[in-house]
Design a protein around this motif. Structure first.
Motif, short mmCIF file in Angstrom:
data_model
loop_
_atom_site.label_atom_id
_atom_site.label_comp_id
_atom_site.label_asym_id
_atom_site.label_seq_id
_atom_site.Cartn_x
_atom_site.Cartn_y
_atom_site.Cartn_z
N ALA A 60 -4.59 0.36 -1.25
CA ALA A 60 -4.39 0.51 -2.70
C ALA A 60 -5.00 -0.72 -3.36
CB ALA A 60 -2.91 0.62 -3.05
N ASP A 61 -5.38 -0.58 -4.63
CA ASP A 61 -5.95 -1.72 -5.35
C ASP A 61 -4.95 -2.87 -5.37
OD1 ASP A 61 -8.13 -0.25 -5.87
OD2 ASP A 61 -7.74 0.01 -8.02
N ARG B 135 3.69 -3.05 -7.42
CA ARG B 135 4.73 -2.38 -6.61
C ARG B 135 5.69 -3.42 -6.02
NH1 ARG B 135 0.66 1.65 -3.42
NH2 ARG B 135 0.38 3.15 -5.09
N LEU C 182 -3.24 3.21 5.05
CA LEU C 182 -3.03 3.27 3.60
C LEU C 182 -3.63 2.04 2.93
CD1 LEU C 182 0.71 4.47 3.26
CD2 LEU C 182 -1.38 5.86 3.26
N VAL D 232 -2.32 -2.96 -8.14
CA VAL D 232 -1.26 -1.95 -7.96
C VAL D 232 -0.30 -2.39 -6.86
CG1 VAL D 232 -0.84 0.43 -7.18
CG2 VAL D 232 -2.63 -0.05 -8.84
N ARG D 233 -0.85 -2.96 -5.81
CA ARG D 233 0.01 -3.44 -4.72
C ARG D 233 0.94 -4.55 -5.24
NH1 ARG D 233 -2.02 -5.70 -0.35
NH2 ARG D 233 -4.14 -6.11 -0.98
N ASP E 167 -6.23 6.20 0.02
CA ASP E 167 -6.08 5.25 -1.07
C ASP E 167 -4.96 5.75 -1.98
OD1 ASP E 167 -6.23 3.71 -3.36
OD2 ASP E 167 -8.41 3.50 -3.24
N THR E 168 -3.85 5.01 -2.00
CA THR E 168 -2.66 5.47 -2.74
C THR E 168 -2.64 4.98 -4.19
OG1 THR E 168 -1.25 3.58 -2.18
CG2 THR E 168 -1.35 5.35 -0.56
N THR E 169 -3.70 4.30 -4.64
CA THR E 169 -3.68 3.68 -5.97
C THR E 169 -3.22 4.64 -7.06
OG1 THR E 169 -5.50 2.26 -5.28
CG2 THR E 169 -5.06 2.36 -7.65
N THR E 170 -3.80 5.84 -7.06
CA THR E 170 -3.49 6.76 -8.16
C THR E 170 -2.72 8.00 -7.69
OG1 THR E 170 -5.59 7.87 -7.85
CG2 THR E 170 -5.55 6.06 -9.46
N ALA F 235 0.83 -1.22 0.00
CA ALA F 235 0.00 0.00 0.00
C ALA F 235 0.86 1.26 0.00
CB ALA F 235 -0.94 0.00 1.20
N GLY F 236 2.16 1.09 0.23
CA GLY F 236 3.07 2.24 0.19
C GLY F 236 3.59 2.66 1.55
#
Ligand code: DC
Length: 211
Positions: free
Chosen positions: A141-142, A149, A139, A145-146, A187-190, A11-12
């Motif tokens: 994220a989709d 990463r 945090l 995307v996770r 939400d860090t996706t975008t 998720a970052g």
């Protein structure tokens, strides 16, 4: 002030928590690295990953240390890169699930939190380790995307294997992956890293005005 950053793998958290600590001049604590280091040592010593008592005793005897550069040490070994190996990824949730392990880790993490001004990342920081943290962020994220990463961090592992591992780890960690009721979800996706940092920094500054 303590800033708690929780959320699932990918998720970052690490990128954001480390950079935020740099911006604020706070200490940075990666609690996942502590569970990873213990897992590495248990594998090295051949301790059964089902032996909660043995793993708790190992955690008690072998503290995890960090240096200024963020290198991770346990039992005299520099395990900074080893703790990111797939063999640790695969079983760290099993080790982290034992209550005997968690209570040792929680006590250590609370001692470090008591030093003040810190950004602490993990799964249970806002709920268990530092429930009175002034700023709590969760945090997300989709999934895709996770996974991508993680793929960027672990280029040697196939994308499918990595996505499966991430899914299994999410399931294994799910009992501990609750956002605190007062956490702010981002939400860090975008979002870019800077955009996430700006949002958290704004929360920190808003909170500074009230304490
Ligand atoms: O954030 P990470 O992927 O480095 O964390 C590694 C594992 O440790 C993760 O699968 C769950 C566990 N963990 C935990 O149970 N509690 C924490 N506070 C941090 C990590």
């Amino acid at each position: 002030m303590i800033v708690a950053i929780d959320g699932p793998a990918g998720a970052g958290k690490s990128t954001v928590a480390r950079a935020l600590a740099g911006r604020l001049g706070f200490r940075y604590l990666d609690t996942g690295a502590m569970y990873r280091a213990l897992t590495w040592l248990a594998l090295e010593r051949g301790i059964s990953l089902d032996d909660g008592g043995g793993l708790g005793a190992l955690a008690e005897q072998s503290g995890v240390d960090f240096d200024e550069a963020g290198r991770v040490f346990i039992a005299g070994y520099d395990v900074t890169s080893e703790i990111r190996d797939a063999r640790v990824d695969k079983v760290v949730s099993t080790v982290a699930a034992h209550s005997e392990v968690r209570s040792v880790m929680r006590d250590r993490q609370q001692q470090l939190a008591a030093l003040g001004n810190g950004v602490i990342e993990g799964r249970d920081i806002g709920t268990v380790v530092a429930p009175s943290a002034e700023v709590k962020v969760y945090l997300v994220a989709d999934e895709s995307v996770r996974a991508s990463r993680r793929q960027a961090e672990r280029p040697g592992i196939g994308a499918d294997a990595l996505a499966t591992d991430l899914k299994l780890r999410d399931e294994a960690d799910s009992a501990r992956m609750q956002a605190a009721p007062d956490a702010i979800e981002i939400d860090t996706t975008t979002l870019t890293i800077d955009a996430v940092l700006d949002r958290i920094e704004a929360l920190v500054h808003a909170r500074v005005g009230t304490v």
